[in-house]
Design an enzyme around this catalytic site. Structure first.
Site, PDB file in Angstrom:
ATOM      1  N   HIS A  13       0.838  -1.193   0.000  1.00 39.96           N
ATOM      2  CA  HIS A  13       0.000   0.000   0.000  1.00 39.96           C
ATOM      3  C   HIS A  13       0.872   1.242   0.000  1.00 39.96           C
ATOM      4  CE1 HIS A  13      -3.083   2.933   1.166  1.00 39.96           C
ATOM      5  NE2 HIS A  13      -3.947   2.053   0.731  1.00 39.96           N
ATOM      6  N   ASP A  21      -7.950  -4.609  -0.750  1.00 35.28           N
ATOM      7  CA  ASP A  21      -8.436  -5.164  -2.010  1.00 35.28           C
ATOM      8  C   ASP A  21      -8.285  -6.680  -2.082  1.00 35.28           C
ATOM      9  OD1 ASP A  21      -9.023  -2.601  -3.243  1.00 35.28           O
ATOM     10  OD2 ASP A  21      -6.857  -2.318  -3.346  1.00 35.28           O
TER      11      ASP A  21
END
Length: 428
Positions: free
Chosen positions: A306, A363
């Site tokens: 991320h 996700d």
């Protein structure tokens, strides 16, 4: 006394005020740098640039902290509902019972869209991506509701916000129904926000449809986890576009387009496609991990790492637990989930991924849930947009309340040709 930093440019020393946030974040205020020195800062991707001061969401990437208006995401995900979170983000406080009832009822009254919008969808190709359809449809709302477009009129703002939150699930579900050639299903105001969306997505006029409470709860949780994430690409887009003083519908349309990209909201679709590829090729998780590590292979391990979180994504922990609960309660055996778990176990123990801070993000498991409940992969990002909508709206509203409001206009460092003459066509 305001703390300051000093910047030396040749013989000149410039003082830069230090701004300290409520959580101890520190920033150098360079708003007067160009005016005083002629210099600008260069920061590709804005990784070190604060575009605004905001009271909406706090993230600590090193510690894995995410808070909406000061409340930890772990508390909100376990105890709240999406519409309550929407009120919290937009209004700044959790609503009292009467406030929440009024807010929820207003949203319910605005869920329908104008009947002429059916013709709008009819003009789109059947294989139009739902995000393209949603962006176009949201932009078109500006033409249907010219009575609430002024971003500086409090009543216009309230009406447009409620309309936007109420209608996006309808617009998204209509996009899906159009793509599969089924009749549009109207919203059911007797159902919850996620319940009505599920009804519009999966029901048809030929038979009764009952919303599964397990799926309903899972969708509500996913919406909460996606509701805001500070100054990400789509939120920054909403602020930049909104700074032109355009209406909320046009601003959200721009945010949807920014979210569509595979490096942003489209990542969960990419995760499912990766897991399906591993399944269809009969690979093990280790096989694919080695592929991803190889410089000679283009395979990428999607859903890991991320831009902000450097140790773990707090949303991923919540969503992984929910993923197992949903599939167990539904009695669904998912090969994709098995592969996902295997990949996570390998990557968390592999030095290659540890050294690069590559760990599961939000996700990674959200796509597995969407897939398990029958949501087509091209709709994943549309659901992400539904979740992120309150955050976009909150930032749009905060922007317009900012006393230092001005239109966004980044600078650049020009690296093209210096002055040169025009050469007529016949001499080129």
């Amino acid at each position: 006394m305001t703390e300051k930093a000093e910047l030396r440019l040749g013989d000149k020393t410039v003082e830069l005020p230090i701004v300290v946030g409520t959580e101890g974040e520190r920033a150098l205020d360079i708003s007067k740098l160009r005016g005083e020195t002629g210099y600008i800062t260069l920061d590709p991707g804005y990784a070190n640039t604060g575009s605004c001061s905001s009271a909406i969401t706090f993230i600590d990437g090193e510690k894995g902290i995410l808070r909406y208006r000061g409340i930890p995401i772990e508390d909100l995900a376990g105890k709240s509902t999406f519409l309550e979170i929407a009120h919290l983000l937009i209004e700044g406080e959790l609503p009292k019972k009467e406030e929440f009832h009024s807010f929820r009822e207003s949203i319910r009254r605005h869920t329908m869209i104008h009947e002429d919008m059916k013709a709008f969808y009819g003009a789109l190709p059947k294989d139009a991506h739902p995000m393209a359809a949603c962006s176009a449809a949201v932009g078109a709302l500006s033409t249907f509701y010219p009575d609430s477009l002024d971003p500086r009129d409090d009543r216009h703002i309230e009406i447009s916000i409620h309309r936007m939150i109420a209608k996006l699930p309808t617009l998204a579900a209509f996009a899906y129904k159009h793509s599969i050639g089924q009749p549009f299903m109207y919203p059911r105001n007797s159902l919850s926000y996620p319940g009505s969306f599920l009804h519009m997505m999966f029901s048809n006029p030929c038979e009764d449809y009952e919303v599964d409470p397990v799926i309903e709860k899972a969708i509500d949780l996913l919406l909460i986890l996606h509701a805001d994430h500070e100054q990400n690409c789509s939120t920054s887009t909403v602020r930049l576009v909104g700074s032109s003083m355009v209406n909320l519908f046009a601003t959200v349309s721009a945010g949807i387009n920014a979210l569509w990209g595979p490096l942003h909201g489209g990542a969960n679709q990419a995760v499912i496609e990766m897991l399906a590829q591993i399944r269809d090729e009969g690979l093990t998780g280790r096989d694919f991990v080695e592929r991803a590590k190889s410089k000679d292979d283009t395979s990428r391990l999607m859903g890991f790492g991320h831009r902000v979180y450097k140790n773990f994504d707090p949303r991923a922990k919540i969503i992984k637990k929910a993923c197992f609960e949903v599939l167990n309660k539904m009695g669904v055996h998912s090969k994709l989930l098995e592969i996902a778990v295997e990949l996570e176990e390998i990557a968390l123990k592999d030095d290659y991924f540890i050294e690069r801070n590559l760990y599961p993000n939000v996700d990674f498991y959200s796509g597995v849930i969407y897939n398990a409940i029958g949501t087509p992969s091209n709709m994943f990002t549309a659901l992400f947009a539904m979740g992120r909508l309150p955050g976009w709206i909150a930032h749009w509203a905060e922007l317009h309340r900012d006393e230092t409001f001005k239109i966004g206009r980044p600078r650049q460092v020009y690296i093209g040709n210096t002055v040169r003459p025009y050469t007529p066509l016949e001499k080129r």
